[in-house]
Design a protein around this motif. Structure first.
Motif, short mmCIF file in Angstrom:
data_model
loop_
_atom_site.label_atom_id
_atom_site.label_comp_id
_atom_site.label_asym_id
_atom_site.label_seq_id
_atom_site.Cartn_x
_atom_site.Cartn_y
_atom_site.Cartn_z
N THR A 9 0.84 -1.21 0.00
CA THR A 9 0.00 0.00 0.00
C THR A 9 0.87 1.25 0.00
OG1 THR A 9 -1.69 -1.20 1.23
CG2 THR A 9 -1.87 1.19 1.22
N ALA A 10 1.94 1.22 0.80
CA ALA A 10 2.84 2.38 0.85
C ALA A 10 3.44 2.64 -0.54
CB ALA A 10 3.95 2.15 1.88
N CYS A 11 3.88 1.58 -1.20
CA CYS A 11 4.48 1.74 -2.53
C CYS A 11 3.45 2.23 -3.55
CB CYS A 11 5.11 0.43 -2.99
SG CYS A 11 6.56 -0.03 -2.02
N MET A 13 0.80 4.04 -2.85
CA MET A 13 0.53 5.46 -2.56
C MET A 13 1.59 6.35 -3.19
SD MET A 13 -0.76 5.06 1.41
CE MET A 13 -0.44 6.73 1.92
N LEU A 14 2.85 5.88 -3.11
CA LEU A 14 3.95 6.63 -3.74
C LEU A 14 3.76 6.71 -5.25
CD1 LEU A 14 7.50 5.74 -2.38
CD2 LEU A 14 6.31 7.93 -2.36
N LEU A 17 1.09 9.16 -6.10
CA LEU A 17 1.58 10.53 -5.91
C LEU A 17 2.43 10.96 -7.11
CD1 LEU A 17 2.20 12.99 -3.89
CD2 LEU A 17 4.25 11.72 -3.30
N LEU A 18 3.33 10.07 -7.52
CA LEU A 18 4.21 10.39 -8.65
C LEU A 18 3.42 10.55 -9.94
CD1 LEU A 18 7.24 8.06 -7.85
CD2 LEU A 18 7.28 10.55 -8.01
N ASP A 21 1.55 13.82 -9.90
CA ASP A 21 2.48 14.95 -10.00
C ASP A 21 3.06 15.06 -11.41
OD1 ASP A 21 4.00 17.09 -8.62
OD2 ASP A 21 5.69 15.88 -9.29
N LEU A 22 3.38 13.92 -12.00
CA LEU A 22 3.93 13.94 -13.36
C LEU A 22 2.92 14.50 -14.35
CD1 LEU A 22 5.93 10.58 -13.47
CD2 LEU A 22 6.86 12.90 -13.71
N ALA A 25 2.89 18.41 -13.37
CA ALA A 25 4.14 19.19 -13.52
C ALA A 25 5.25 18.27 -14.00
CB ALA A 25 4.51 19.83 -12.18
N PRO A 27 8.74 17.02 -15.35
CA PRO A 27 10.06 17.64 -15.27
C PRO A 27 10.61 17.97 -16.65
CG PRO A 27 10.22 15.28 -14.91
CD PRO A 27 8.76 15.59 -15.02
N PRO A 29 14.04 17.92 -18.64
CA PRO A 29 15.44 17.49 -18.56
C PRO A 29 16.42 18.54 -19.10
CG PRO A 29 14.29 16.30 -20.30
CD PRO A 29 13.25 17.08 -19.55
N ALA A 32 17.97 20.76 -16.36
CA ALA A 32 18.65 20.04 -15.28
C ALA A 32 19.90 20.78 -14.82
CB ALA A 32 19.01 18.64 -15.75
N GLY A 46 17.00 24.78 -3.61
CA GLY A 46 16.04 23.76 -3.17
C GLY A 46 15.32 24.18 -1.90
N GLY A 47 14.13 23.63 -1.70
CA GLY A 47 13.42 23.83 -0.45
C GLY A 47 14.06 22.95 0.62
N PHE B 37 14.69 11.88 -17.50
CA PHE B 37 13.63 12.87 -17.74
C PHE B 37 13.69 14.08 -16.79
CE2 PHE B 37 11.75 8.86 -19.35
CZ PHE B 37 11.67 9.24 -20.68
N ALA B 38 14.45 13.98 -15.70
CA ALA B 38 14.56 15.13 -14.79
C ALA B 38 15.99 15.65 -14.74
CB ALA B 38 14.10 14.73 -13.39
N LEU B 148 2.05 3.74 8.41
CA LEU B 148 1.31 4.02 7.18
C LEU B 148 0.11 4.93 7.47
CD1 LEU B 148 1.24 3.39 4.12
CD2 LEU B 148 -0.45 1.64 4.66
N GLN B 234 22.47 21.25 -0.20
CA GLN B 234 21.77 21.44 1.06
C GLN B 234 21.81 20.13 1.83
OE1 GLN B 234 17.93 22.36 -0.87
NE2 GLN B 234 17.08 20.59 0.19
N TYR B 240 10.37 18.92 4.81
CA TYR B 240 9.98 19.84 3.73
C TYR B 240 9.26 19.08 2.61
CZ TYR B 240 10.08 23.47 0.23
OH TYR B 240 9.70 24.39 -0.71
N ILE B 267 11.44 30.54 -3.24
CA ILE B 267 11.91 29.15 -3.34
C ILE B 267 10.76 28.17 -3.21
CG2 ILE B 267 13.19 27.36 -2.05
CD1 ILE B 267 15.47 29.29 -1.74
N ASN B 268 9.86 28.43 -2.25
CA ASN B 268 8.76 27.49 -2.02
C ASN B 268 7.73 27.54 -3.15
OD1 ASN B 268 10.04 26.90 0.39
ND2 ASN B 268 8.92 28.48 1.50
N ARG B 271 9.05 25.49 -5.93
CA ARG B 271 8.92 24.05 -5.66
C ARG B 271 7.49 23.58 -5.91
NH1 ARG B 271 11.77 21.41 -6.86
NH2 ARG B 271 12.95 23.06 -7.77
N SER B 275 8.09 19.69 -10.59
CA SER B 275 7.91 18.26 -10.31
C SER B 275 8.57 17.87 -8.99
CB SER B 275 8.52 17.45 -11.45
OG SER B 275 8.62 16.09 -11.08
N TYR B 280 14.71 17.85 -3.71
CA TYR B 280 15.70 16.96 -3.09
C TYR B 280 15.12 16.15 -1.92
CZ TYR B 280 18.73 20.04 -5.77
OH TYR B 280 19.30 20.76 -6.80
#
Lengths: 54, 378
Positions: A9-11, A13-14, A17-18, A21-22, A25, A27, A29, A32, A46-47, B37-38, B148, B234, B240, B267-268, B271, B275, B280
């Motif tokens: 389930t954790a995997c 959920m990840l 999410l990905l 998000d993809l 937004a 990415p 390349p 980069a 970075g945040g 891709f990133a 979880l 960082q 975060y 910055i936020n 983010r 993506s 990080y």
């Protein structure tokens, strides 16, 4: 239910999410940064956990 | 027949362990895709995150557990290993930050009322769920149901904390105080040694040593944390990224976060629009979950254990603790990783204050566990 189902389930959920998000937004390349920040000459952007409020 | 059944039983764990191979290939494909891709830096950050997960779960090392061992059994091994690891990172990080200030940044937080209170509350909640920031991620990946349940609410709590952060910080906070240069490094190492001496003095007789696997974990974590600083610019952090996930989900539902002082900061805001594969802390968080999951697949029988039957109040406590962990760590400028580990290792004084406040909170948290049905009352 076993821990296997919880880990799966954790995997999942990840993965969800990905995927969401993809779709929202993807990415870019061509935007980069250098492989290492150290030696790149670029300021860190970075945040991070110590990020202040406004 | 008996021979067949014995052979079959022996083959089962091997077959289950082999399930780790397709998973590992899938994860490696993810690393390759992120690189392609990133960007290579982001692929490398995902690898570092996997490393953190492999070390923490593979060597059964963490932050909340060793504090619990020290408080309950006066067993100092884990906390001494944490101090050792922080010292190793400081040896590299503080000089690097001093000579490369334009490219690298430390984990600097502002000491204030909200920060101290947030760290105390975080310490309490992390002992209720037996998982800090990194621990919640690693535990969720290794099949811990309490973690979880806590994880999504950790994310939500971190977002809520960020929305209220200006109000809390305005209660009073000092600017970041950083121990830098040679004297800063010397003072940091002296403080670490003094803390270790206090821990050793309080330890139970016969337990004054660091187990070998903890020493290995401390060294490996230090190597990964230094690499994190060199690659990302960082230090290693957790909170975060979790707040960012909830913020992106909220923004995706149409909520405008631009009125928030935190999320409108340049910055936020950047983010929020980018993506998570370019963030990080998100990448190392994802890596930690996947690394822990892979280790659990390889560990015979680890994932076959049933989820413990806990009373309803225990699940509610886990969920609320997740929310509190997220909220409080945002106010405290990080969790055990971002504030305590990386804060001290990069010379930020708030890391030391965080440590003292969270440790005091942990003492309270351990006393609360039986009341939530998470342990038998004595």
């Amino acid at each position: 239910m076993t821990r296997r189902a919880v880990a799966a389930t954790a995997c999942m959920m990840l993965a969800a999410l990905l995927a969401l998000d993809l779709a929202a937004a993807p990415p870019n390349p061509y935007d980069a940064p250098a492989l290492f920040a150290l030696g790149s000459g670029a300021a860190p952007v970075g945040g991070f956990c110590g990020a202040p409020g406004s | 027949m008996a021979d067949t059944s014995v052979a079959s039983a022996a083959a089962q764990p091997a077959a289950r362990r082999s399930a780790g191979l397709p998973f590992a290939l899938l994860v490696l494909a993810g690393v390759a895709a992120t690189t392609l891709f990133a960007g290579a830096r982001f692929g490398l950050m995902l690898v570092l995150g996997l490393g953190f997960g492999l070390v923490l779960e593979g060597l059964r090392f963490g932050f909340a557990g060793p504090w619990r061992q020290m408080i309950l059994r006066r067993d100092p091994g884990g906390i001494l290993a944490q101090l050792l690891s922080i010292g190793l990172v400081a040896l590299a990080a503080i000089p690097l930050l001093g000579t490369n200030a334009e490219e690298l940044i430390g984990s600097q937080g502002r000491i204030g009322w909200a920060m101290v209170g947030g760290a105390f509350v975080f310490g309490t909640a992390m002992q209720v769920v037996l998982g800090c920031g990194s621990g919640t991620l690693v535990n969720a990946g290794s099949g811990n149901a309490v973690a979880l349940v806590a994880l999504p609410l950790f994310c939500v709590g971190s977002l809520l904390g960020s929305l209220h952060m200006d109000w809390w910080t305005n209660l009073g906070a000092l600017p970041p105080i950083v121990l830098s240069g040679g004297s800063g490094l010397a003072l940091t190492l002296a403080l670490l040694a003094a803390t270790a001496a206090i821990v050793l003095a309080r330890a139970a007789p016969g337990s004054r040593r660091i187990p070998g696997r903890y020493v290995l974990a401390a060294v490996l974590l230090a190597v990964l944390a230094i690499a994190n600083l060199v690659v990302a610019g960082q230090p290693w952090g957790v909170v975060y990224g979790l707040g960012l996930w909830a913020a992106k989900g909220t923004a995706g539902l149409g909520v405008d976060l631009s009125a928030s002082g935190f999320w409108s900061a340049p910055i936020n805001a950047a983010r929020l629009g980018a993506s998570i594969l370019t963030d990080y802390t998100s990448l190392t968080n994802i890596g930690m979950i996947l690394g822990a999951a892979w280790i659990s697949m390889r560990r015979p029988g680890a994932l076959d254990q049933p989820v413990p039957r806990l009373p309803a109040q225990a699940w509610v406590a886990a969920a609320l603790s997740g929310l509190v962990l997220g909220y409080s760590s945002r106010l405290a400028f990080g969790c055990n990783v971002g504030a305590f580990y990386s804060g001290i290792a990069t010379g930020s004084l708030h890391g030391w204050v965080w440590f003292a406040a969270a440790f005091a909170g942990s003492v309270l948290g351990l006393r609360l566990r039986p009341w939530f049905g998470l342990e038998p009352r004595q």
